[in-house]
Design a protein around this motif. Structure first.
Motif, mmCIF file in Angstrom:
data_model
loop_
_atom_site.group_PDB
_atom_site.id
_atom_site.type_symbol
_atom_site.label_atom_id
_atom_site.label_comp_id
_atom_site.label_asym_id
_atom_site.label_seq_id
_atom_site.Cartn_x
_atom_site.Cartn_y
_atom_site.Cartn_z
ATOM 1 N N LYS A 105 -38.182 52.342 -33.665
ATOM 2 C CA LYS A 105 -38.400 51.235 -34.930
ATOM 3 C C LYS A 105 -37.393 50.095 -34.546
ATOM 4 N N THR A 106 -36.339 50.357 -34.380
ATOM 5 C CA THR A 106 -35.078 49.535 -34.176
ATOM 6 C C THR A 106 -34.353 50.297 -32.893
ATOM 7 N N PHE A 107 -34.014 49.722 -31.961
ATOM 8 C CA PHE A 107 -33.294 50.076 -30.859
ATOM 9 C C PHE A 107 -32.122 50.810 -31.458
ATOM 10 N N ALA A 108 -31.471 50.251 -31.928
ATOM 11 C CA ALA A 108 -29.849 50.750 -32.180
ATOM 12 C C ALA A 108 -29.236 50.409 -33.526
ATOM 13 N N VAL A 109 -28.659 51.434 -34.409
ATOM 14 C CA VAL A 109 -28.307 51.058 -35.423
ATOM 15 C C VAL A 109 -26.795 51.404 -35.358
#
Length: 398
Positions: free
Chosen positions: A199-203
């Motif tokens: 969903k998001t590449f990196a957090v």
């Protein structure tokens, strides 16, 4: 001193392109010939008729120089440097060694359309591989203009290099000796935990979030255009095959063949454009992470090969370039003296509460917000990144 690879685009002349294609063509031919030469040998080895599983690269190189190149119709092999020919054969030997180590399957033949063969150019004279700000001197080819000025360190020593072609563009890759003592001292700071996802590449544990580049308007537009070009190419190829089967007129066949080649080049350029966008985005995320100068960085050991078996998510996973991210992050951590930690792939980073440490066993993939009985409520990926930051059991990669 440490060797570091530098790869950048070059702008060769038409005459230089002919020489590059000649080396690439001979290298591809010898690599494929070496694989074919060892196929029967490998089968006899499986039957117990041979002691070794493949003929060594050195022995095959002697066969090429003393027998194959002297046969009628194969004289053109000698038109390429002996060191370049030998390097192509040794690449094939490396593929067989990986097979017998259990790290790879039987080597595949190199295809012209995939453009995955590199032309090797060894240093023959003192002036070879001289590097200037805007150009580089390549053995047997001469001075070639660089597209990106100043990227390769000027005046450094390079012993050899390779040239590759991709979608109508040409790239040079050289190994340069870099002084490790030039590293700047940094003040010790806190570490960073990184959670990778779809969903998001990196957090990051420090609150930074990086979007999925594959969901942007530009990437979706290019993917849609690629789909149309692939459909067009497929139809042209079917018509061309039909003409060849029916024995169509030579002029018609030649016209169709050229149209197929033009369409192939358009498809290759779109593939390269998408790959460049994704790789550049991954590099930018790594650079931003390293520029914060953390004491350590913690990532998880993702089972990408296992994840790719899910046919519903395989395309999305491949587009995220997780392997490239971990490889570039490791290289940057070594360069900047940052400790890179990797936790076990079974570490429940998403299910643990980053506040009290309780484990939520019934957490599902659709639950994007982590809610704990202790009152802790936060984004699922941010919670996982904090747990990675606090992980006590890990392997040190750098």
């Amino acid at each position: 001193m440490k060797k570091k690879a530098f790869k950048t685009e070059i702008r060769p002349s038409d005459e230089q392109k002919i020489k590059i294609h000649q080396v690439i063509g001979v290298s591809r031919f010898l690599y494929n010939r070496y694989i074919a030469y060892n196929q029967e040998h490998y089968e006899r080895y499986l039957e117990g008729k041979e002691t070794f599983g493949f003929v060594s690269g050195m022995d095959f190189d002697k066969y090429v120089n003393n027998e194959l190149s002297k046969q009628e119709g194969f004289e053109w092999i000698k038109g390429v440097s002996s060191k370049a020919r030998k390097q192509a054969i040794m690449n094939g030997e490396g593929a067989f060694k990986q097979l017998f180590k259990g790290k790879a399957k039987f080597p595949k033949f190199k295809k012209k359309r995939k453009q995955d063969v590199k032309a090797y150019f060894p240093k023959n004279n003192k002036g070879d591989w001289t590097i200037e700000r805007h150009r580089i001197k390549i053995p047997t080819i001469g001075w070639v203009r660089l597209k990106e000025f100043g990227y390769i360190p000027e005046g450094e020593k390079a012993s050899s290099g390779t040239i590759s072609q991709k979608a109508g563009r040409y790239y040079v890759s050289v190994l340069i000796e870099v002084d490790e003592n030039k590293k700047k001292k940094r003040k010790p700071k806190e570490g960073i935990g990184i959670d990778l996802g779809l969903k998001t590449f990196a957090v990051f544990s420090n609150g930074q979030t990086y979007k999925n580049i594959n969901k942007t308007k530009e990437v979706r537009r290019l993917e849609k255009k690629l789909k149309r070009e692939q459909r067009s190419l497929s139809r042209k190829q079917e018509v061309y095959k039909h003409l060849k089967t029916k024995g169509g007129e030579p002029a018609t066949n030649e016209y169709k063949r050229k149209n197929v080649q033009k369409n192939v080049l358009r498809v290759q350029k779109l593939y390269q454009r998408l790959a460049n966008i994704r790789k550049e985005y991954v590099r930018s995320v790594v650079d931003r992470c390293v520029k914060t100068k953390p004491t350590y960085i913690t990532i998880e050991d993702l089972n990408v090969r296992g994840m790719m078996k899910n046919r519903h998510l395989s395309k999305a996973i491949a587009g995220q370039n997780f392997y490239a991210f971990s490889s570039w992050l490791k290289a940057k951590c070594v360069e900047n003296d940052i400790e890179l930690r990797r936790v076990d792939r079974f570490y429940p980073s998403s299910k643990l509460c980053s506040s009290c440490g309780a484990k939520k066993k019934d957490l599902k993939l659709k639950d994007r917000v982590y809610t704990c009985e202790c009152g802790n409520t936060m984004d699922r990926d941010k919670n996982a990144a904090l747990n990675l930051l606090k992980a006590k059991e890990y392997a040190i990669l750098t």
